[in-house]
Write an enzyme that holds these catalytic residues in place. Structure first.
Site, mmCIF file in Angstrom:
data_model
loop_
_atom_site.group_PDB
_atom_site.id
_atom_site.type_symbol
_atom_site.label_atom_id
_atom_site.label_comp_id
_atom_site.label_asym_id
_atom_site.label_seq_id
_atom_site.Cartn_x
_atom_site.Cartn_y
_atom_site.Cartn_z
ATOM 1 N N TYR A 176 -4.804 24.919 -74.746
ATOM 2 C CA TYR A 176 -3.473 25.056 -75.368
ATOM 3 C C TYR A 176 -3.144 26.523 -75.662
ATOM 4 C CZ TYR A 176 -2.401 20.139 -75.490
ATOM 5 O OH TYR A 176 -2.086 18.866 -75.100
ATOM 6 N N VAL A 195 7.342 20.398 -74.458
ATOM 7 C CA VAL A 195 6.824 20.974 -75.698
ATOM 8 C C VAL A 195 6.992 22.493 -75.697
ATOM 9 C CG1 VAL A 195 5.174 19.083 -76.015
ATOM 10 C CG2 VAL A 195 4.461 21.128 -74.748
ATOM 11 N N ASP A 196 7.733 23.025 -74.696
ATOM 12 C CA ASP A 196 7.794 24.479 -74.519
ATOM 13 C C ASP A 196 8.864 25.186 -75.350
ATOM 14 O OD1 ASP A 196 10.217 23.994 -73.101
ATOM 15 O OD2 ASP A 196 9.176 23.934 -71.165
ATOM 16 N N HIS A 229 7.959 14.867 -77.645
ATOM 17 C CA HIS A 229 6.500 15.040 -77.562
ATOM 18 C C HIS A 229 6.011 16.238 -78.366
ATOM 19 C CE1 HIS A 229 6.425 12.522 -73.587
ATOM 20 N NE2 HIS A 229 6.568 11.775 -74.666
ATOM 21 N N CYS A 245 -7.746 20.904 -96.245
ATOM 22 C CA CYS A 245 -8.669 19.761 -96.272
ATOM 23 C C CYS A 245 -9.893 19.937 -95.376
ATOM 24 C CB CYS A 245 -7.917 18.474 -95.918
ATOM 25 S SG CYS A 245 -7.612 18.285 -94.155
ATOM 26 N N SER A 280 9.180 12.775 -64.009
ATOM 27 C CA SER A 280 8.667 11.785 -63.064
ATOM 28 C C SER A 280 8.959 10.363 -63.556
ATOM 29 C CB SER A 280 7.161 11.975 -62.880
ATOM 30 O OG SER A 280 6.506 11.895 -64.129
ATOM 31 N N ASN A 307 16.520 15.822 -59.427
ATOM 32 C CA ASN A 307 15.089 16.005 -59.142
ATOM 33 C C ASN A 307 14.934 16.241 -57.640
ATOM 34 O OD1 ASN A 307 12.175 15.492 -58.848
ATOM 35 N ND2 ASN A 307 12.326 14.590 -60.892
HETATM 36 C C1 BJW Z 1 11.754 19.410 -60.726
HETATM 37 C C2 BJW Z 1 11.623 20.715 -60.361
HETATM 38 C C3 BJW Z 1 12.776 21.471 -60.428
HETATM 39 C C4 BJW Z 1 9.621 19.772 -60.137
HETATM 40 N N1 BJW Z 1 13.874 20.891 -60.841
HETATM 41 N N2 BJW Z 1 12.809 18.777 -61.161
HETATM 42 C C5 BJW Z 1 4.280 1.130 -71.253
HETATM 43 C C6 BJW Z 1 3.722 0.883 -70.013
HETATM 44 C C7 BJW Z 1 2.544 1.520 -69.628
HETATM 45 C C8 BJW Z 1 1.901 2.430 -70.472
HETATM 46 C C9 BJW Z 1 2.461 2.673 -71.695
HETATM 47 C C10 BJW Z 1 3.632 2.017 -72.083
HETATM 48 N N3 BJW Z 1 3.968 2.454 -73.318
HETATM 49 C C11 BJW Z 1 3.060 3.381 -73.711
HETATM 50 C C12 BJW Z 1 2.115 3.512 -72.748
HETATM 51 C C13 BJW Z 1 0.929 4.453 -72.783
HETATM 52 C C14 BJW Z 1 1.302 5.883 -72.465
HETATM 53 C C15 BJW Z 1 1.956 5.937 -71.083
HETATM 54 O O1 BJW Z 1 3.146 6.025 -70.919
HETATM 55 N N4 BJW Z 1 1.132 5.927 -70.046
HETATM 56 C C16 BJW Z 1 1.636 6.006 -68.653
HETATM 57 C C17 BJW Z 1 1.199 7.326 -68.032
HETATM 58 C C18 BJW Z 1 1.160 4.808 -67.910
HETATM 59 N N5 BJW Z 1 2.177 6.436 -73.469
HETATM 60 C C19 BJW Z 1 1.702 6.956 -74.601
HETATM 61 O O2 BJW Z 1 0.503 6.972 -74.838
HETATM 62 C C20 BJW Z 1 2.699 7.506 -75.602
HETATM 63 N N6 BJW Z 1 2.416 6.936 -76.866
HETATM 64 C C21 BJW Z 1 2.748 5.671 -77.173
HETATM 65 O O3 BJW Z 1 3.467 5.011 -76.455
HETATM 66 O O4 BJW Z 1 2.200 5.202 -78.353
HETATM 67 C C22 BJW Z 1 2.187 3.796 -78.563
HETATM 68 C C23 BJW Z 1 1.274 3.132 -77.521
HETATM 69 C C24 BJW Z 1 0.057 3.678 -77.215
HETATM 70 C C25 BJW Z 1 -0.785 3.092 -76.242
HETATM 71 C C26 BJW Z 1 -0.346 1.919 -75.570
HETATM 72 C C27 BJW Z 1 0.892 1.392 -75.882
HETATM 73 C C28 BJW Z 1 1.709 1.995 -76.867
HETATM 74 C C29 BJW Z 1 2.519 9.007 -75.772
HETATM 75 C C30 BJW Z 1 2.826 9.766 -74.542
HETATM 76 C C31 BJW Z 1 2.525 11.244 -74.786
HETATM 77 C C32 BJW Z 1 2.664 12.069 -73.514
HETATM 78 N N7 BJW Z 1 2.059 13.332 -73.714
HETATM 79 C C33 BJW Z 1 2.169 14.343 -72.667
HETATM 80 C C34 BJW Z 1 1.374 15.580 -73.128
HETATM 81 C C35 BJW Z 1 2.121 16.326 -74.226
HETATM 82 C C36 BJW Z 1 1.340 17.431 -74.772
HETATM 83 C C37 BJW Z 1 1.115 18.548 -73.790
HETATM 84 O O5 BJW Z 1 2.072 19.100 -73.227
HETATM 85 O O6 BJW Z 1 -0.040 18.871 -73.578
HETATM 86 O O7 BJW Z 1 3.546 14.665 -72.446
HETATM 87 S S1 BJW Z 1 1.625 13.778 -71.071
HETATM 88 C C38 BJW Z 1 2.826 14.665 -70.153
HETATM 89 O O8 BJW Z 1 3.679 13.735 -69.461
HETATM 90 C C39 BJW Z 1 3.705 15.370 -71.187
HETATM 91 C C40 BJW Z 1 5.075 15.150 -70.622
HETATM 92 O O9 BJW Z 1 6.054 15.296 -71.639
HETATM 93 C C41 BJW Z 1 4.979 13.781 -70.053
HETATM 94 C C42 BJW Z 1 6.025 13.474 -69.013
HETATM 95 O O10 BJW Z 1 5.866 14.276 -67.884
HETATM 96 P P1 BJW Z 1 7.126 14.858 -67.117
HETATM 97 O O11 BJW Z 1 7.877 15.758 -68.012
HETATM 98 O O12 BJW Z 1 7.868 13.764 -66.483
HETATM 99 O O13 BJW Z 1 6.425 15.798 -66.032
HETATM 100 P P2 BJW Z 1 5.802 15.405 -64.591
HETATM 101 O O14 BJW Z 1 4.907 16.516 -64.199
HETATM 102 O O15 BJW Z 1 5.250 14.047 -64.590
HETATM 103 O O16 BJW Z 1 7.064 15.392 -63.631
HETATM 104 C C43 BJW Z 1 7.741 16.589 -63.310
HETATM 105 C C44 BJW Z 1 8.968 16.213 -62.492
HETATM 106 O O17 BJW Z 1 9.738 17.382 -62.271
HETATM 107 C C45 BJW Z 1 8.646 15.644 -61.108
HETATM 108 O O18 BJW Z 1 9.413 14.470 -60.882
HETATM 109 C C46 BJW Z 1 9.069 16.751 -60.144
HETATM 110 O O19 BJW Z 1 9.562 16.246 -58.899
HETATM 111 C C47 BJW Z 1 10.168 17.393 -60.931
HETATM 112 N N8 BJW Z 1 10.437 18.796 -60.598
HETATM 113 N N9 BJW Z 1 10.278 20.915 -59.980
HETATM 114 C C48 BJW Z 1 13.903 19.566 -61.192
HETATM 115 N N10 BJW Z 1 12.729 22.750 -60.072
HETATM 116 ZN ZN ZN Z 2 -5.563 19.248 -93.584
#
Ligand code: BJW
Ligand code: ZN
Length: 248
Positions: A69, A107-108, A123, A156, A195, A219
């Site tokens: 991080y 988160v940026d 997030h 803590c 995505s 996208n």
């Molecule tokens: C361009 C481009 C250009 C490229 N122009 N575009 C229901 C079903 C199944 C699973 C679950 C569900 N509900 C919950 C879950 C579990 C889980 C989940 O979703 N898992 C799936 C992966 C299956 N969710 C969670 O755990 C969430 N919590 C939760 O729901 O709690 C209750 C619960 C828990 C457990 C079970 C059930 C309920 C929390 C999710 C937290 C996500 N955290 C992260 C890390 C954040 C911290 C960090 O930065 O380190 O968040 S993971 C990562 O993915 C980050 C992002 O915000 C997130 C989304 O990614 P994003 O932004 O879409 O990026 P990419 O890389 O995937 O895509 C980039 C896109 O850009 C692509 O499409 C490219 O084509 C495009 N692109 N260049 C325009 N120039």
């Molecule tokens: Zn503390």
């Protein structure tokens, strides 16, 4: 993507009283911030998400996670908002309160740095540091923190951690509710650079569509959300988003 497609989406945006925008890592790609899932360049191509972005991973090796991080914070600090972030901020200023609401998974902090005010950070934020035990301790200035091992909470004694939402953690319920309300009351939802794989954020476009909004995806690549969209614009955010928001 034809010019006519862009014009069609632009006319919807112009006719719309309320625009909501769901953004993901792709909107910051052209600012030099790596995405997560893009092949070769995405963070998950090199690093295991469950090791680095889960509570268990942090407990197993807090130093590894903290250093990762720290590296990302340094990259983001050097990045600048691009034409897509800036166009959204300008459109919000031009339309007034409630005219443009940004719901971001990023988160940026680049939306706020671009000048957007109505931003819901689903997030969390990389630059903020909080207590793992959630005792209330929080730091907004990362430059005061050590780079190697994570510091301990002065109140803590628990580890400090980035204020981001890891896999398996709940999103802040107030922010999630605000995001749901924003997509339910908008006329057009722009879905930019995500995505659509991570829930609950990935459920927001379907909620908007069920509430009667047009859903426009920007996208360069296919996504999980394309099937539910009114229109898919295959292009890069910094090129397409300013065109959609261009005033007459
Ligand atoms: C361009 C481009 C250009 C490229 N122009 N575009 C229901 C079903 C199944 C699973 C679950 C569900 N509900 C919950 C879950 C579990 C889980 C989940 O979703 N898992 C799936 C992966 C299956 N969710 C969670 O755990 C969430 N919590 C939760 O729901 O709690 C209750 C619960 C828990 C457990 C079970 C059930 C309920 C929390 C999710 C937290 C996500 N955290 C992260 C890390 C954040 C911290 C960090 O930065 O380190 O968040 S993971 C990562 O993915 C980050 C992002 O915000 C997130 C989304 O990614 P994003 O932004 O879409 O990026 P990419 O890389 O995937 O895509 C980039 C896109 O850009 C692509 O499409 C490219 O084509 C495009 N692109 N260049 C325009 N120039
Ligand atoms: Zn503390």
């Amino acid at each position: 993507m034809t010019a006519a497609d862009v014009d069609r989406a632009r006319s919807w945006v112009h006719a719309s009283g309320r625009v909501a925008v769901l953004t993901g890592a792709g909107i910051s790609a052209e600012s030099g911030v790596p995405t997560f899932r893009d092949a070769q360049t995405g963070l998950w191509a090199k690093y295991d998400p469950m090791t680095l972005a889960s509570p268990d991973g942090f407990r197993r090796d807090p130093g590894l996670v903290w250093r990762w991080y720290t590296w990302r914070r340094e990259r983001v600090a050097q990045a600048r908002p691009n034409a897509a972030h800036l166009a959204l901020a300008r459109a919000e200023a031009a339309r007034g309160a409630g005219g443009v609401t940004v719901v971001t998974q990023n988160v940026d902090g680049l939306h706020r740095r671009a000048g957007s005010r109505a931003v819901i950070e689903l997030h969390g934020n990389l630059m903020r540091t909080v207590c793992l035990a959630r005792c209330g301790t929080a730091f907004d200035d990362p430059s005061a923190l050590p780079a190697g091992e994570p510091p301990k909470c002065p109140r803590c004694g628990a580890w400090l951690r980035p204020d981001v939402v890891w896999f398996g953690e709940m999103l802040d319920p107030d922010r999630l509710e605000a995001a749901r309300a924003a997509v339910q009351r908008c006329d057009v939802l722009l879905v930019v650079g995500t995505s659509g794989l991570v829930y609950p954020a990935a459920g927001l476009p379907a909620l908007a569509a069920r509430s009667g909004a047009r859903v426009v995806i920007v996208n360069p690549h296919p996504t999980e959300l394309d099937g539910g969209a009114t229109l898919v614009l295959r292009g890069a955010a910094a090129e397409v988003v300013p065109r959609l928001l261009q005033p007459d």
